[in-house]
Design a protein around this motif. Structure first.
Motif, PDB file in Angstrom:
ATOM      1  N   ASN A 136       0.308  -3.594  -1.936  1.00  0.00           N
ATOM      2  CA  ASN A 136       0.378  -4.912  -1.296  1.00  0.00           C
ATOM      3  C   ASN A 136       1.367  -4.918  -0.141  1.00  0.00           C
ATOM      4  O   ASN A 136       2.295  -5.730  -0.094  1.00  0.00           O
ATOM      5  CB  ASN A 136       0.771  -5.972  -2.329  1.00  0.00           C
ATOM      6  N   GLU A 137       1.177  -4.006   0.783  1.00  0.00           N
ATOM      7  CA  GLU A 137       2.000  -3.997   1.989  1.00  0.00           C
ATOM      8  C   GLU A 137       1.205  -3.421   3.139  1.00  0.00           C
ATOM      9  O   GLU A 137       0.146  -2.825   2.947  1.00  0.00           O
ATOM     10  CB  GLU A 137       3.284  -3.202   1.768  1.00  0.00           C
ATOM     11  N   LYS A 138       1.723  -3.622   4.352  1.00  0.00           N
ATOM     12  CA  LYS A 138       1.066  -3.157   5.562  1.00  0.00           C
ATOM     13  C   LYS A 138       1.796  -1.924   6.097  1.00  0.00           C
ATOM     14  O   LYS A 138       3.010  -1.765   5.904  1.00  0.00           O
ATOM     15  CB  LYS A 138       1.058  -4.253   6.623  1.00  0.00           C
ATOM     16  N   LYS A 161      -5.010  -2.300   5.293  1.00  0.00           N
ATOM     17  CA  LYS A 161      -3.560  -2.211   5.121  1.00  0.00           C
ATOM     18  C   LYS A 161      -2.854  -1.711   6.381  1.00  0.00           C
ATOM     19  O   LYS A 161      -1.640  -1.493   6.365  1.00  0.00           O
ATOM     20  CB  LYS A 161      -3.251  -1.283   3.942  1.00  0.00           C
TER      21      LYS A 161
END
Length: 236
Positions: A136-138, A161
Motif C-alpha cells: 500500500n505505497e507508491k 503503484k
C-alpha cells in the motif's frame, strides 16, 4: 554451494545480443566495483547466480544518480546484489524487494544484515503476483528481473503503484535474440517466455500513456515511463 542455479541455468542471458568484443569492452573498461559489491558480484558469477552484469551495473549507477528516486520496488531479489547496488547509488533511498526462492532469500537476508546498516531494504517473501496487491505505497522507480514470462502479468500491478513520471526497468527482454524469431523456431520449453515478452512489447511500446525504449544492453533492457495516472494495457 548454491543449489538453485548451475552451469546450464539461464542459457539466454549468456547470449548477449551485442558483439562479444563490445561486451568485453563494456565489462572491462568502465569503472569497476570494489568492496562488498565486488565480492558479491564475484560470488554470483562463480555460482551462476543471475545478477545484472557489469555494463548494466554502471548504467544503473548513472541512471539512479540522475533520477534520484526516493522509493524503489524490485521484483527478483536473488542474493540482494542489485538492491544493495541501488542503495549505494542513492543515499537515503527506501527499497522494497520481492523474491520467492527460499535459497536466494536466505542469501539475501544474510547480505542485508551485513551491508544494509540503516535498514533501507525491506524483503518480502512470496510470489510477486500475490505479494504486490498487499503493498500500500507508491514508488518512483521499479526494477523487474524475475520470471520473464510473468513480466506482463506483473505490469498492471506495478503501474498501479508507480507514481506519474516514475520509471520501470525490465531486464533480459531479448532472450538472446529469440524474441524476434518465429515461435515455431523456439524450443518448446521457452515458448511461454517468448509469448509473454512479445505480449509485453505489444502492450507498452506504442502505448500513448507510456514512454518506452528498448536498450540493446546485455540481454536487452526495456525502459518504461508512466506519463499519466490511468494507463490502459491491451492484454488480449
Amino acid at each position: 554451494m548454491v543449489k538453485s542455479y548451475g552451469e546450464r541455468s539461464n542459457r539466454n542471458m549468456r547470449r548477449p545480443v551485442v558483439k562479444e568484443e563490445i561486451v568485453e569492452f563494456l565489462r572491462t573498461s568502465q569503472k569497476q566495483l570494489d568492496g562488498y559489491l565486488a565480492d558479491l558480484a564475484d560470488f554470483a558469477q562463480r555460482e551462476n547466480i543471475p545478477v545484472i552484469p557489469h555494463e548494466t551495473v554502471v548504467y544503473f549507477q548513472f541512471l539512479l544518480q540522475a533520477i534520484q528516486p526516493k522509493k524503489i520496488l524490485e521484483i527478483g531479489t536473488a542474493i540482494g546484489f542489485s538492491a544493495l547496488l541501488m542503495k549505494e547509488s542513492v543515499p537515503g533511498v527506501q527499497i522494497t524487494t520481492i523474491d520467492r526462492n527460499p535459497e536466494m532469500i536466505a542469501f539475501a537476508k544474510e547480505n542485508f544484515a551485513k551491508f544494509d546498516k540503516h535498514s533501507q531494504i525491506t524483503l518480502l517473501e512470496g510470489e510477486a503476483q500475490e505479494v504486490l496487491p498487499t503493498i500500500n505505497e507508491k514508488f518512483d522507480f521499479v526494477f523487474m528481473d524475475s520470471a520473464k514470462s510473468k513480466y506482463i502479468v506483473f505490469l498492471p500491478y506495478i503501474l498501479e503503484k508507480l507514481e506519474v513520471g516514475g520509471v520501470i526497468i525490465i531486464d533480459d527482454v531479448f532472450q538472446g535474440g529469440d524474441v524476434v524469431r518465429p515461435i515455431e523456431d523456439i524450443r518448446r520449453g521457452q515458448r511461454t517466455i517468448h509469448r509473454g515478452l512479445n505480449k509485453l512489447f505489444d502492450a507498452v511500446l506504442n502505448n500513448e500513456k507510456l514512454t518506452a525504449s528498448l536498450i540493446p544492453m546485455s540481454d536487452g533492457i526495456l525502459m518504461i515511463r508512466k506519463n499519466e495516472e490511468d494507463v490502459d494495457l491491451d492484454l488480449d
